[in-house]
Design a protein around this motif. Structure first.
Motif, short mmCIF file in Angstrom:
data_model
loop_
_atom_site.label_atom_id
_atom_site.label_comp_id
_atom_site.label_asym_id
_atom_site.label_seq_id
_atom_site.Cartn_x
_atom_site.Cartn_y
_atom_site.Cartn_z
N TYR A 199 -37.96 52.16 -71.21
CA TYR A 199 -36.50 52.06 -71.12
C TYR A 199 -36.07 51.06 -70.05
O TYR A 199 -35.04 50.38 -70.21
CB TYR A 199 -35.90 53.45 -70.85
N VAL A 200 -36.83 50.96 -68.96
CA VAL A 200 -36.50 49.96 -67.94
C VAL A 200 -36.63 48.55 -68.52
O VAL A 200 -35.76 47.70 -68.30
CB VAL A 200 -37.42 50.14 -66.71
N LYS B 89 -26.74 60.98 -53.14
CA LYS B 89 -26.93 60.28 -51.88
C LYS B 89 -27.64 58.95 -52.07
O LYS B 89 -27.52 58.04 -51.26
CB LYS B 89 -27.72 61.17 -50.91
N ASP B 90 -28.45 58.86 -53.14
CA ASP B 90 -29.15 57.62 -53.43
C ASP B 90 -29.56 57.61 -54.89
O ASP B 90 -30.53 58.27 -55.28
CB ASP B 90 -30.39 57.47 -52.54
N LEU B 91 -28.83 56.88 -55.70
CA LEU B 91 -29.10 56.83 -57.15
C LEU B 91 -30.19 55.83 -57.51
O LEU B 91 -30.43 55.59 -58.70
CB LEU B 91 -27.81 56.46 -57.89
N SER B 92 -30.88 55.29 -56.52
CA SER B 92 -31.95 54.34 -56.81
C SER B 92 -33.33 54.99 -56.82
O SER B 92 -34.33 54.32 -57.04
CB SER B 92 -31.95 53.19 -55.79
N ILE B 93 -33.40 56.30 -56.60
CA ILE B 93 -34.67 57.02 -56.62
C ILE B 93 -34.56 58.17 -57.61
O ILE B 93 -33.61 58.96 -57.55
CB ILE B 93 -35.05 57.52 -55.20
N GLY B 94 -35.48 58.24 -58.56
CA GLY B 94 -35.41 59.26 -59.60
C GLY B 94 -36.73 59.99 -59.79
O GLY B 94 -37.81 59.42 -59.59
N PHE B 95 -36.63 61.27 -60.19
CA PHE B 95 -37.80 62.10 -60.51
C PHE B 95 -37.72 62.45 -62.00
O PHE B 95 -36.79 63.14 -62.42
CB PHE B 95 -37.81 63.37 -59.67
N ILE B 96 -38.68 61.99 -62.76
CA ILE B 96 -38.67 62.18 -64.21
C ILE B 96 -39.90 62.99 -64.64
O ILE B 96 -41.02 62.72 -64.21
CB ILE B 96 -38.69 60.82 -64.95
N THR C 168 -34.79 59.82 -68.32
CA THR C 168 -34.80 58.42 -67.91
C THR C 168 -33.59 57.67 -68.47
O THR C 168 -33.09 56.72 -67.85
CB THR C 168 -36.12 57.73 -68.31
N GLN C 169 -33.07 58.10 -69.63
CA GLN C 169 -31.83 57.53 -70.13
C GLN C 169 -30.69 57.79 -69.15
O GLN C 169 -29.91 56.87 -68.82
CB GLN C 169 -31.49 58.13 -71.49
N LEU C 170 -30.58 59.03 -68.68
CA LEU C 170 -29.51 59.36 -67.74
C LEU C 170 -29.69 58.59 -66.44
O LEU C 170 -28.71 58.06 -65.87
CB LEU C 170 -29.49 60.87 -67.48
N LEU D 225 -28.49 54.97 -66.67
CA LEU D 225 -27.04 54.81 -66.64
C LEU D 225 -26.47 55.07 -65.25
O LEU D 225 -25.58 54.36 -64.79
CB LEU D 225 -26.40 55.78 -67.66
N LEU D 226 -27.00 56.08 -64.57
CA LEU D 226 -26.51 56.40 -63.23
C LEU D 226 -26.88 55.31 -62.23
O LEU D 226 -26.04 54.88 -61.42
CB LEU D 226 -27.09 57.75 -62.77
N SER D 227 -28.12 54.85 -62.27
CA SER D 227 -28.56 53.88 -61.27
C SER D 227 -27.92 52.51 -61.48
O SER D 227 -27.90 51.69 -60.55
CB SER D 227 -30.09 53.75 -61.30
N GLN D 228 -27.40 52.26 -62.68
CA GLN D 228 -26.69 51.01 -62.94
C GLN D 228 -25.17 51.20 -62.88
O GLN D 228 -24.42 50.29 -63.24
CB GLN D 228 -27.09 50.47 -64.32
N ASN D 229 -24.74 52.38 -62.44
CA ASN D 229 -23.31 52.69 -62.29
C ASN D 229 -22.53 52.51 -63.59
O ASN D 229 -21.38 52.06 -63.59
CB ASN D 229 -22.69 51.82 -61.19
#
Length: 629
Positions: free
Chosen positions: A32-33, A442-449, A467-469, A472-476
């Motif tokens: 997806y990335v 607090k930081d939308l650039s770190i994700g746990f999938i 990862t879809q969500l 979208l969140l990390s790209q605002n």
């Protein structure tokens, strides 16, 4: 690509997104990335690192002989890359690993994968520039997992952690076995992660500890490895488990054998159970309690017991028997050997309804697995001393008259996660991520999938939706979702595991967050009645959430009209009436009633000076607060 080839491939010094972990969650995140992530400049392409020499995660490295998926292929594989209809419903683990490799090759993400590469640490950049907030220290490994060269420092704009639930073995301490002083006659012991083949079990008396799906598998493998010997097999459990076969068949009803081969994880329908559910009904978990009440009565009719499907021992307390509370154990092969001394179905009941235990040989009929409590200690003679049984299992008394002196103890006691390599300011795992267990505002650039586990369902498709969500969140591109979290299983507050979710409820919640939850009129207008019908009668298959929304796929319609339609056809007319029409009608009445009450309340409240109807009738499950970065 070979291990040596990966070791010769240079790792970029910058990454638009760094993905850590090469299991299903990591692969789908990378896909997806690459396909939907923000475009990157040369020299900062996204990439994935995997510590092992091959991708596949727990399916590759924690598998064992004769292991196969307990979730169906229909629910387990990703939305736009499917197994053929001719493939078995529950593929073997090596077959699924091949599927994952084919997935990577099909979507062209193999060049972005670096195996034999370990993440030593991840920290925030003290003075971030150009959006590079994270600095990771990587170590290349050789085939013996020895360090190869100096560590490599890379910068990343985003980081996705997909290291999985099955990482570090959880090893309970049992006095005399693995503590000091150790019993001089203590048996050999291993964790299930070290088990690979039946040859490890042959000609041994074995105590299997743990009643999860791995425990059930290994108890069965222990029996089959010793069919021609008089060796004893025991299975020790703490509280209990809920047994269900992964395939619905082997019932004899009024003299007719039902052999439908229906995977149970595809039987829950969407309409009024996952979609078009009133918020009060969703928040109260009423659907779970009603379905549990009905299923338990149906189980009694078909098998004579409500503790599980043909489960006569090891039951949970009555108030915990149901999908709302626990993970269903869908590896039921060992149940016929556990049930043997306790099976108590009357001849009259058996004449009308019963579950068929298929003993394939006379050797099997002579064998049984003795169910015992969890060990208290191993004494100086190597004999296991057990704890007392919980009151709800007081009938299990056979073990009290026997001596348990195993040659081998297998700890099927699960795994735990270690996030000590994460630096200051990072959430220490998904339990500190208040946005659907994926990330923190607090930081939308770190994700746990891939860190939630469904009671009935599969982690890979959940990872795809997660990862879809995150994309979208990390790209605002969307706002942070705020709807109540009504998908958590009702674990005990003292339970070691707190990451359970109801599969269909969680998938439905994520689809609404993403904007890919199909509306009935929208489906009919774009795809017609047939796709609409399959969606209503189908389960929460990930392909349904690619029909509309930001990740809409041209492949989705064809998959729905063929493979997913086939799952509904296999139920037959009566199956669709009892598993589809009747539940839909019942839940429709409940949801419409709640809707009428809410609208009536909303209309009359101003007339009588009453407060408006509440949005939330219960508090959502609290999260551990994330420390400020």
């Amino acid at each position: 690509m070979t291990d040596e080839a990966h070791l010769q491939t240079a790792i970029p010094k910058k990454a638009s997104t760094l993905i850590i972990g090469g299991g299903p969650a990591g692969l789908v995140s990378l896909k997806y990335v690459v396909e939907y992530g923000e475009r990157w400049l040369e020299g900062e392409e996204p990439f994935l690192v995997e510590m092992e020499s091959e991708i596949g995660g727990t399916f590759r490295w924690r598998g064992y002989e004769n292991a196969e998926l307990v979730s169906s292929k229909q629910l387990t594989c990703f939305s736009d890359f499917r197994y053929p209809l001719s493939a078995p419903d529950h593929p073997s683990l090596p077959n699924f690993v091949r599927y994952l490799n084919n997935y990577a090759e099909h979507f062209g993400i193999t060049p972005y994968i670096h195996t034999s590469t370990k993440v030593i640490s991840l920290n925030y950049v003290s003075d971030p520039k150009d959006g590079y907030k994270h600095v990771a220290l990587l170590q290349r490994l050789d085939s013996y997992k020895e360090n190869l060269g100096e560590p490599i420092e890379i910068l990343a704009k985003r980081v996705i952690i997909t290291t999985g639930l099955h990482v570090t073995p959880n090893i309970p301490l049992i006095p005399g076995l693995n503590t000091e002083p150790k019993s001089p006659n203590a048996p050999e012991w291993i964790h299930s992660s070290s088990y690979k083949t039946r040859s490890q079990l042959e000609n041994k008396e074995i105590l299997v500890l743990g009643a999860g799906e791995t425990g059930m598998d290994l108890a069965y493998e222990s029996i089959m490895s010793n069919l021609n010997s008089n060796k004893e097999i025991w299975m020790g459990i703490r509280n209990g488990f809920l047994s269900f076969p992964k395939v619905l068949n082997n019932f004899k009803v009024l003299g007719v054998t039902f052999d439908g081969n229906l995977p149970i994880d595809g039987l829950i329908t969407n309409l009024f159970e996952d979609t078009y559910v009133h918020k009060w009904i969703s928040q109260s978990n009423l659907r779970w309690f009603i379905s549990d009440f009905i299923i338990k009565r149906v189980l009694w009719i078909l098998t004579g017991t409500m503790a599980g499907c043909n489960q006569w021992v090891g039951e949970l307390p009555k108030e915990k028997q149901g999908r709302a509370f626990v993970f269903l154990n869908k590896s039921s092969k060992a149940m016929k050997f556990l049930n043997k001394p306790y099976y108590n179905l009357s001849k009259i009941h058996k004449y009308f309804f019963h579950y068929i235990d298929d003993y394939q040989s006379s050797n099997q009929k002579q064998k049984q697995i003795e169910i015992v409590p969890f060990p208290k200690k191993i004494n100086k003679d190597g004999i296991v001393i057990f704890n007392e049984l919980p009151l709800h299992r007081k009938k299990e008394i056979n073990w009290k008259s026997k001596i348990c002196k195993p040659d081998l103890i297998i700890l099927c006691t699960g795994y735990k996660q270690n996030f000590n390599w994460l630096g200051k300011g990072y959430p220490k795992g998904p339990e500190e991520c208040e946005i659907r267990g994926i990330c923190s505002e607090k930081d939308l650039s770190i994700g746990f999938i891939g860190f939630v586990r469904p009671g009935v369902g599969a982690i890979p498709p959940i990872s795809e939706m997660q990862t879809q969500l995150f994309q979208l969140l990390s790209q605002n591109k969307i706002s942070i979702p705020t709807s109540p979290e009504t998908y958590h299983l009702l674990h005990s507050p003292t339970s070691r595991i707190q990451y359970g979710v109801d599969h269909s409820t969680y998938m439905s919640t994520l689809s609404r967050d993403i904007g890919s939850s199909p509306g009935l009129f929208e489906l009919w207008r774009e795809y017609g009645w047939f796709v609409l019908f399959v969606y209503c009668f189908g389960a929460a298959f990930p392909t349904f959430y690619r029909l509309i929304g930001p990740f809409k796929s041209e492949k989705a319609k064809g998959i729905v009209e063929t493979e997913l339609w086939e799952t509904i056809q296999r139920r037959g007319l009566l199956g669709n009436i009892f598993m589809g029409v009747i539940p839909m009608a019942f839940y429709a009445v409940i949801n419409i009633t709640a809707y009428i009450i809410e609208k009536t309340w909303l209309f009359t409240a101003p007339l009588f000076g009453l407060p408006p109807p509440p949005d939330n009738i219960m508090q959502s499950k609290p999260h551990i607060k994330v420390k400020a970065t």
